[in-house]
Scaffold this motif. Sequence first.
Motif, PDB file in Angstrom:
ATOM      1  N   GLY A   1      11.707   0.502  -6.174  1.00 32.55           N
ATOM      2  CA  GLY A   1      11.012  -0.780  -6.166  1.00 32.55           C
ATOM      3  C   GLY A   1       9.506  -0.663  -6.056  1.00 32.55           C
ATOM      4  N   TRP A   2       8.988   0.571  -5.908  1.00 33.00           N
ATOM      5  CA  TRP A   2       7.544   0.724  -5.720  1.00 33.00           C
ATOM      6  C   TRP A   2       6.779   0.377  -6.994  1.00 33.00           C
ATOM      7  N   ASP A   3       5.540  -0.034  -6.794  1.00 29.22           N
ATOM      8  CA  ASP A   3       4.676  -0.433  -7.905  1.00 29.22           C
ATOM      9  C   ASP A   3       3.277   0.084  -7.608  1.00 29.22           C
ATOM     10  N   HIS A   4       2.897   1.152  -8.278  1.00 27.54           N
ATOM     11  CA  HIS A   4       1.589   1.760  -7.996  1.00 27.54           C
ATOM     12  C   HIS A   4       0.431   0.853  -8.403  1.00 27.54           C
ATOM     13  N   VAL A   5       0.695  -0.166  -9.239  1.00 26.29           N
ATOM     14  CA  VAL A   5      -0.365  -1.112  -9.589  1.00 26.29           C
ATOM     15  C   VAL A   5      -0.860  -1.826  -8.332  1.00 26.29           C
ATOM     16  N   LEU A   6       0.061  -2.089  -7.406  1.00 20.27           N
ATOM     17  CA  LEU A   6      -0.326  -2.725  -6.142  1.00 20.27           C
ATOM     18  C   LEU A   6      -1.166  -1.793  -5.274  1.00 20.27           C
ATOM     19  N   TRP A   7      -1.097  -0.503  -5.569  1.00 24.16           N
ATOM     20  CA  TRP A   7      -1.812   0.499  -4.768  1.00 24.16           C
ATOM     21  C   TRP A   7      -3.113   0.937  -5.429  1.00 24.16           C
ATOM     22  N   GLY A   8      -3.661   0.063  -6.276  1.00 24.93           N
ATOM     23  CA  GLY A   8      -4.914   0.373  -6.941  1.00 24.93           C
ATOM     24  C   GLY A   8      -4.761   1.142  -8.231  1.00 24.93           C
ATOM     25  N   GLY A   9      -3.513   1.360  -8.673  1.00 28.13           N
ATOM     26  CA  GLY A   9      -3.268   2.043  -9.933  1.00 28.13           C
ATOM     27  C   GLY A   9      -3.102   3.548  -9.822  1.00 28.13           C
ATOM     28  N   ARG A  10      -3.298   4.107  -8.632  1.00 27.37           N
ATOM     29  CA  ARG A  10      -3.130   5.553  -8.474  1.00 27.37           C
ATOM     30  C   ARG A  10      -1.649   5.889  -8.367  1.00 27.37           C
TER      31      ARG A  10
ATOM     32  N   ALA B   1      -0.815  -6.117 -14.950  1.00 28.33           N
ATOM     33  CA  ALA B   1      -0.657  -4.925 -15.783  1.00 28.33           C
ATOM     34  C   ALA B   1      -0.794  -5.267 -17.264  1.00 28.33           C
ATOM     35  N   ALA B   2      -0.170  -6.361 -17.710  1.00 29.14           N
ATOM     36  CA  ALA B   2      -0.234  -6.730 -19.129  1.00 29.14           C
ATOM     37  C   ALA B   2      -1.658  -7.065 -19.546  1.00 29.14           C
ATOM     38  N   SER B   3      -2.362  -7.808 -18.713  1.00 28.97           N
ATOM     39  CA  SER B   3      -3.746  -8.174 -19.042  1.00 28.97           C
ATOM     40  C   SER B   3      -4.615  -6.926 -19.164  1.00 28.97           C
ATOM     41  N   ARG B   4      -4.411  -5.972 -18.267  1.00 25.18           N
ATOM     42  CA  ARG B   4      -5.231  -4.764 -18.257  1.00 25.18           C
ATOM     43  C   ARG B   4      -4.873  -3.809 -19.391  1.00 25.18           C
TER      44      ARG B   4
ATOM     45  N   THR C   1       0.837  -1.197   0.000  1.00 22.39           N
ATOM     46  CA  THR C   1       0.000   0.000   0.000  1.00 22.39           C
ATOM     47  C   THR C   1       0.873   1.250   0.000  1.00 22.39           C
ATOM     48  N   LEU C   2       0.275   2.353  -0.416  1.00 25.25           N
ATOM     49  CA  LEU C   2       0.977   3.629  -0.402  1.00 25.25           C
ATOM     50  C   LEU C   2       1.367   4.017   1.021  1.00 25.25           C
ATOM     51  N   GLU C   3       0.471   3.818   1.961  1.00 21.77           N
ATOM     52  CA  GLU C   3       0.764   4.198   3.347  1.00 21.77           C
ATOM     53  C   GLU C   3       1.927   3.397   3.912  1.00 21.77           C
ATOM     54  N   MET C   4       2.005   2.123   3.575  1.00 20.72           N
ATOM     55  CA  MET C   4       3.128   1.305   4.021  1.00 20.72           C
ATOM     56  C   MET C   4       4.423   1.808   3.399  1.00 20.72           C
ATOM     57  N   ALA C   5       4.360   2.218   2.123  1.00 24.74           N
ATOM     58  CA  ALA C   5       5.550   2.753   1.465  1.00 24.74           C
ATOM     59  C   ALA C   5       6.019   4.025   2.167  1.00 24.74           C
ATOM     60  N   LEU C   6       5.084   4.871   2.543  1.00 22.90           N
ATOM     61  CA  LEU C   6       5.441   6.110   3.228  1.00 22.90           C
ATOM     62  C   LEU C   6       6.047   5.827   4.601  1.00 22.90           C
TER      63      LEU C   6
END
Length: 547
Positions: A114-123, A409-412, A89-94
Motif C-alpha cells: 500500500g505504500w506510495d513513494h509519491v507521498l514521500w517526496g518521490g524518492r 502523479a498524472a499531472s506531473r 512519510t517513509l519514517e512512519m512506514a518504517l
Amino acid sequence: MTTLILYNGPIYTLDPAVPVAQALAVRDGRVVALGTERQVQEMVATAGRTHELIDLAGRAVVPGLTDAHVHITWQGFTRREANLAGVATLEMALEVVAQRDTQLPQGAWLRGGGWDHVLWGGRWPTREDLDRVCPHRPVILLRKDCHSAWVNRRALELAGVGAATPDPAGGQIMRDRDGEPTGILVDTAMDLVRAVEPPPTEQDRLAALQAAFDEALSYGITSIHVPPGTDPADASTTLRDLQTMRQQGRLSVRCLAYMAQPDLDAAIALGLRSGFGDAWLRLGGLKLFADGSLGSQSAEMLRPYEGTSSTGLAMMPPEVLEATIRRANAHGISVAVHAIGDAANRKVLDAIERAIHDRQAQPEAFPAMALPNRIEHVQVLHPADIPRLGQLGIIASMQPIHCTSDITAASRLWGEERCHSAYAWRSVQAGGATLAFGSDAPVETMNPWLGIHAAVTRQRPDGTPADGWYAEQCLTVEEALRAYCYGPAVASAETALKGTLTPGKLADLVVLTGDPLQCRADELGAITAAMTLVDGQVVFERSSSGG
C-alpha cells in the motif's frame, strides 16, 4: 415461501421504463413485484402468500453493486499484514514495519503493501531503509499499484538477486550507481523474490476471502469480478478457493473469475469457454498485461513521461499480444487486458480489432463468445482512440478512485495535454462504450461510494481540487451507479439476471444509509449499506451504532 416486501422508501431500479418505485417484493431469490405500495401488496395478496415487511423508513434502495475489478484474496490479506496505505512519510512506514516485525514468529516473512513513494517526496525507498528496522527476516512490501515491490537485503539474498542478475523481460531491477539492487523490483522482476516466498496456506486464503466478502457486503457489493494480479498463480489458486467456498455454502458474493495467461492452453484443451458456471461462480476470460502502472512509471506511453526519456514498459511484445488475443477469442474465451498508458491501450485496441476482423472473415472458425472483451483501467488514451472502444464493443473496465488518487502523479508525469484524455469516463461513454466500474482493491479502497464520489466530482475526499480535476469528464450520480450495477452485468453477460431491479431478476439489492440521488455531491462518499440482500436473504445489516 414467505414473500418479503420492502416499502416506504425510494427504490431506484436503474430501469429507464420504471426508474423509481415505492415498493418491491421478493420471493424465492427473485424480484416478483414492483410498483406502488398498494400495487405490490395487492399482487402478493392475490398470490395468497404469507409475507414479511421491511419498512425502509425513507431509506433508498438500489440494485446490488458490482466491483468489476478486485483482487479479492489480496484484499482480505491486507487486514492481516503491514498496511502502508496512505502512510505519509517513509519514517512512519518504517515504524509500521518495525511494529509488525514484533508480531511475527521467528522465520516468518514480513509481508504488506500500500505504500506510495509519491507521498514521500518521490524518492524511492531502498533495501537499506528496510534493513534499519528489519534486517533478520525477509520483507516484501508491494507498492499501492502492486507493480513494484520493496524488499530488504535478506529477501534479495534468498532469491539470489544481485548485481549480476539481469532484468527479466517485462520487468526492472532498480540499481544504484554500483549496479547493486536498490530493493525495488518492478513488474515481472517481483517474481524473482516471489519464487522463494512461502505461499499462504489454504486455511489462510479462505479466511482472507471471508474477510473480504464481509467487507464487500458492508458496502452493498453483491457481485465481484476477480482478475489475477501480477502473479499468474493467483488465478488458479483463487478459482480453486472460490470453488471450495461454493461447495461449502460460504460464497456470499457472486463471482466472475478470470484466468491468467499460463492457463490458456489448459482451458482450450478442456474446452472451457467464458461464461461457464452458474449464478454464483462463473468463468470470465483471460487476463493479460500490456504494460505496468503510472506510479511505477512503467505504463507504456506513446511519448516519454514529462521530463524523462522513458516511455515505460511493454509487458508483452505486440505480436505476442495479438496472437494470444486471437487464439483466446478463437476458442470462445474473451480477454481482459490490463492497459494504462496510451501506447498500451492502442496496442490492445489494434489487437482486438484484428481478432474481430478475423472473426468476420472466418466466422466458422470462431465459436460465439458469451462475454465481451474488456480493457482493464483504460487510464489514458490518445484522443483518436477514445471512440474505438465503443466501435469494437469493448468494455471499459475502469476504477474512478484511481483518478483522484493519481491527480498529483498524472499531472506531473503526463502533463496537461495528456491529462485531458485521462480517466475519460464521459468521453468513453459518449463514444458508445459500456463503463464497468470497480476498485482495484487493495490498490485502492474497495468502498464503491468513494468511487462514486470520485466519478461524480473528480475530487479527492477532502474536496480538492475545488472545481474537479478536468471536470468535463464527470458523470452524473445515475451514470456512476449504472457503471457499478448495469455496466458490470453487461460485462458478465448477465443483464437478464442483474444490473437493474425488475421482476424476474435476482433479488440482490442494498438499502442505503443515504439517498445518492438527493444528497449533495460531497456527501456521496459517506453513504454505505444499511442492509444488503443477496438472493433475497439479508446477509448484512448495520447496527444502529454504525457497526
